[in-house]
Enzyme design. Structure first.
Site, PDB file in Angstrom:
ATOM      1  CD1 TRP A  96      41.854  40.340  32.171  1.00 59.68           C
ATOM      2  CD2 TRP A  96      40.451  39.318  30.684  1.00 59.68           C
ATOM      3  NE1 TRP A  96      40.592  40.195  32.772  1.00 59.68           N
ATOM      4  CE2 TRP A  96      39.720  39.500  31.970  1.00 59.68           C
ATOM      5  CE3 TRP A  96      39.751  38.518  29.650  1.00 59.68           C
ATOM      6  CZ2 TRP A  96      38.389  39.237  32.268  1.00 59.68           C
ATOM      7  CZ3 TRP A  96      38.389  38.110  30.024  1.00 59.68           C
ATOM      8  CH2 TRP A  96      37.588  38.625  31.157  1.00 59.68           C
ATOM      9  CG  MET A  97      41.122  45.891  30.983  1.00 54.76           C
ATOM     10  SD  MET A  97      41.402  47.527  30.052  1.00 54.76           S
ATOM     11  CE  MET A  97      39.843  47.760  29.032  1.00 54.76           C
ATOM     12  CG  ASP A 138      37.223  45.232  37.726  1.00 54.92           C
ATOM     13  OD1 ASP A 138      36.788  44.553  36.987  1.00 54.92           O
ATOM     14  OD2 ASP A 138      37.172  44.764  39.127  1.00 54.92           O
ATOM     15  CD  GLN A 140      42.264  43.836  38.688  1.00 54.92           C
ATOM     16  OE1 GLN A 140      42.113  42.530  39.239  1.00 54.92           O
ATOM     17  NE2 GLN A 140      43.140  44.536  39.272  1.00 54.92           N
ATOM     18  CD1 TRP A 186      40.158  38.199  35.557  1.00 54.97           C
ATOM     19  CD2 TRP A 186      40.810  36.133  36.534  1.00 54.97           C
ATOM     20  NE1 TRP A 186      40.624  38.496  36.854  1.00 54.97           N
ATOM     21  CE2 TRP A 186      40.932  37.458  37.682  1.00 54.97           C
ATOM     22  CE3 TRP A 186      41.311  35.060  36.677  1.00 54.97           C
ATOM     23  CZ2 TRP A 186      41.624  37.075  38.874  1.00 54.97           C
ATOM     24  CZ3 TRP A 186      41.884  34.750  38.106  1.00 54.97           C
ATOM     25  CH2 TRP A 186      41.912  35.655  39.205  1.00 54.97           C
ATOM     26  CG  PHE A 238      42.227  40.874  42.803  1.00 49.20           C
ATOM     27  CD1 PHE A 238      42.797  40.117  41.839  1.00 49.20           C
ATOM     28  CD2 PHE A 238      41.024  39.931  43.478  1.00 49.20           C
ATOM     29  CE1 PHE A 238      42.611  39.096  41.753  1.00 49.20           C
ATOM     30  CE2 PHE A 238      40.532  38.760  43.248  1.00 49.20           C
ATOM     31  CZ  PHE A 238      41.233  38.299  42.153  1.00 49.20           C
ATOM     32  CB  SER A 239      39.749  46.237  41.483  1.00 50.92           C
ATOM     33  OG  SER A 239      39.544  45.705  40.319  1.00 50.92           O
ATOM     34  CG  ASP A 266      37.337  45.051  44.255  1.00 53.83           C
ATOM     35  OD1 ASP A 266      38.543  44.614  44.208  1.00 53.83           O
ATOM     36  OD2 ASP A 266      36.240  44.503  44.060  1.00 53.83           O
ATOM     37  CD  GLU A 318      33.267  41.211  42.267  1.00 56.29           C
ATOM     38  OE1 GLU A 318      33.859  40.179  42.521  1.00 56.29           O
ATOM     39  OE2 GLU A 318      32.878  41.588  40.918  1.00 56.29           O
TER      40      GLU A 318
HETATM   41  C1  FRU Z   1      35.339  42.717  39.646  1.00 53.97           C
HETATM   42  C2  FRU Z   1      36.392  41.917  40.266  1.00 53.97           C
HETATM   43  C3  FRU Z   1      37.003  42.523  41.570  1.00 53.97           C
HETATM   44  C4  FRU Z   1      38.165  41.990  41.715  1.00 53.97           C
HETATM   45  C5  FRU Z   1      38.653  41.881  40.130  1.00 53.97           C
HETATM   46  C6  FRU Z   1      39.497  40.910  40.042  1.00 53.97           C
HETATM   47  O1  FRU Z   1      35.370  42.452  38.167  1.00 53.97           O
HETATM   48  O2  FRU Z   1      35.866  40.674  40.559  1.00 53.97           O
HETATM   49  O3  FRU Z   1      36.233  42.443  42.776  1.00 53.97           O
HETATM   50  O4  FRU Z   1      39.143  42.773  42.240  1.00 53.97           O
HETATM   51  O5  FRU Z   1      37.493  41.957  39.390  1.00 53.97           O
HETATM   52  O6  FRU Z   1      40.139  41.056  38.697  1.00 53.97           O
END
Ligand code: FRU
Length: 598
Positions: free
Chosen positions: A113-114, A116, A132, A140, A172-173, A241, A292
């Site tokens: 899965w991918m 951000d 991600q 996810w 996370f991002s 993020d 985000e």
């Molecule tokens: C955005 C998000 C970010 C978070 C990430 C988690 O798509 O919700 O805010 O860091 O995805 O995978």
């Protein structure tokens, strides 16, 4: 391999001599169970994996300490599950099998899965893209930073993931910068990656900013001992993020982080300790929505050369067509506060499709602002018709400012490198269009990977002008200018598969899982048209550029004044094209079709 069942739901898999991988069978509709390599590294944490119970969708490779003895602990999987007969040791993992909708010229991971794009930077001729990534299934979960590099923004080479989920949480991002002076103490030219650690504690979410550094140009990272480096002063639960940038007037590093419904600025002298500066966003733009993936950079106004600050705010939900989308604000920044040029109620969109999210830009690119979006929407991202790999990035895009009717906007056009994808081309003569003309089988040999370019100059009487992509199954994708309403429209209502609701598992529907919280009516959420206001274009002629890559349609009008990105799932590739002009005549010029491939 031997299985030890200490009790009914926890099993130890004892491997006497490990090969490179343990291949795990996945059944996507099953709930996650816990899997962990028994060890004492922070990365030897429990992972959430949808191990197969009664049928297998695909396998994923679980890395093992090659040549060594090891144990894998599995918690929550019943004794009768077919996983127990299907686990396999292997030295390789075959990624050659591709999904029908797998893109041919967009970046996508070979499996898993991918979402951000993360930490993108450019150094010594190489573009680094992290993302991600869940290496243990195509939904996810288990956030890692996957890693790919490219020298031309088109051919991407996949590397081992750069950052793995650990006991502090999911990775996370975030962003990366080149620390040319060695300010952080990890040497000159170290790459510093800033990411959010996320975990749930007793049903409550915890998020904090962390640092990892690389002394080999971004190939491998060491997590900083002092993590986390930044926690929210007010305990806000959504705090993530981080995007780090250099602010020249003060010769200082800044970080912008999303904090619930606002963005917060921090400043640092050593790139490790961060002091709060100010916040922006509460009450601004489309609201009230979760902020985000921020970005913050300068762009010049084309007429005056005046430099303006642009803040990208990815919001979820809040997209005019439902779900997630990329919003922006143009304004000024004095090192303390960001002041937008627009009133609080004004919302501006970087892309007018439904599948453009988490757009962020590369650090280290000098002469242009270059970024990429993830091309999906949180409403249905987990259930799109993919298996082996789910998630792709849009074409790399260059951002620019422009004005129309006295207002300023950010445009987004494909990076110039994209033209290197062009292979064969079909040139069509200019024509005066009335009613409609069918170009039967025009794209027949282009197997779903092409770029279409044309310019429409409609007479004042024209009500609608555009084209429809068609295939033999009766699917259609109309793209047109609605001159009466002043819109450019892409209508995917009958584009192919639009109803994948049945793929949402009962578990997803019922659980409050972190990413399943919104929108379960996939049919209505997917089958719709998206549109953009034509007032962003000033001429009486409209140049359209449409890229199709199997399951993705990216439209650019007037060199990026309008961008529109939508997923599509035609039952077979579109092969024919119908041009139409309703209510009057339209001149069609610059009509070209290119076959695109890597
Ligand atoms: C955005 C998000 C970010 C978070 C990430 C988690 O798509 O919700 O805010 O860091 O995805 O995978």
């Amino acid at each position: 391999m031997e299985y030890l069942h200490p009790n009914d739901s926890a099993t130890l898999v004892h491997i006497y001599k490990a090969q490179r991988y343990l291949l795990l069978p996945i059944q996507e509709e099953q709930s996650e169970v816990l899997v962990r390599l028994v060890g004492d590294r922070a990365e030897d944490t429990f992972l959430d994996i949808r191990l197969a119970v009664d049928s297998i969708d695909y396998y994923v490779p679980f890395p093992l300490p090659e040549g060594e003895e090891c144990k894998i602990e599995i918690v929550g999987l019943g004794k009768e599950a077919i996983t127990w007969q299907s686990l396999q040791l292997s030295d390789s993992f075959d990624t050659s099998k591709k999904d029908y909708y797998h893109p041919s010229y967009h970046h996508t991971p070979p499996y898993g899965w991918m979402n951000d794009p993360n930490g993108m930077f450019y150094k010594d001729g190489t573009y680094h893209l992290y993302y991600q990534y869940n290496p243990f299934g195509s939904k996810w979960g288990n956030m890692y930073w996957g890693h790919a590099t490219s020298r031309d923004l088109i051919h991407w080479q996949t590397h081992e993931p750069a950052l793995a989920r650990d006991t502090l949480g999911h990775i996370f991002s975030g962003s990366a910068v080149i620390d040319r002076m060695g300010t952080a103490g990890f040497g000159k030219d170290a790459i510093l990656a800033y990411y959010t650690a996320h975990r749930s504690l007793g049903g409550k979410q915890w998020q904090a900013q962390c640092l990892a550094y690389s002394t080999d140009n971004g190939m491998t990272y060491t997590k900083y001992q002092g993590n986390p480096i930044l926690t929210p002063f007010d305990g806000v639960a959504d705090f993530r993020d981080p995007k780090v940038f250099w602010y020249a007037p003060r010769e200082a590093w800044y970080m912008i982080v999303s904090a619930d419904k606002e963005m917060r600025f921090y400043r640092s002298e050593d790139l490790k300790k961060w002091d709060y500066v100010s916040a922006f966003g509460e009450g601004y733009g489309a609201r009230p929505n979760q902020f985000e993936c921020p970005d913050f950079f300068e762009l010049p106004m084309p007429e005056t050369g005046e430099r303006k600050w642009v803040m990208l705010v990815n919001i979820n939900p809040g997209c005019p067509f439902g779900g997630s989308a990329t919003e922006y604000f143009i304004g000024t920044f004095d090192g303390e506060t960001f002041t937008p040029d627009t009133k609080p109620e004004v919302a501006r969109w970087l892309d007018f499709g439904k599948d453009h999210y988490a757009f962020v830009t590369f650090h280290g690119v000098k002469e242009r602002i270059l970024g990429m979006p993830w091309t999906s929407n949180w409403q249905y991202a987990n259930v799109t018709p993919f298996k082996q790999s789910r998630g792709m990035n849009g074409l790399p895009r260059e951002l620019f400012l422009f004005s129309s009717a006295g207002r300023s906007y950010v445009g987004s056009r494909p990076a110039r490198e994209v033209t290197a994808l062009r292979r064969e081309q079909i040139l069509q003569p200019d024509l005066m269009l009335r009613d409609s003309v069918l170009f039967s089988n025009l794209m027949k040999d282009y197997a779903g990977d092409f770029e279409l370019e044309l310019e429409f100059t409609p007479d004042p009487a024209v009500e609608r002008v555009g084209f429809t992509l068609l295939n033999e199954e009766g699917d259609s994708l109309p793209v047109y200018l609605d001159m009466k309403q002043g819109r450019v429209v892409m209508d995917r209502t009958r584009s192919g598969i639009t109803d994948f609701g049945e793929k949402a598992t009962p578990h997803e529907r019922e659980s409050g899982d972190w990413r399943q919280r919104e929108g379960l009516n996939y049919h209505n959420d997917f089958a719709l048209s998206t549109w953009a206001p034509l007032e962003l274009c000033v001429r009486r002629s409209y140049r359209l550029r449409l890229f199709i890559d199997r399951s993705l349609a990216e439209l650019f009008v007037e060199d990026g004044r309008i961008a529109m990105t939508n997923l599509i799932f035609p039952h077979s590739p579109y092969t024919s094209l119908r041009l139409f002009s309703e209510g009057g005549k339209t001149k069609v010029t610059h009509f070209r079709l290119y076959h695109l491939s890597l």
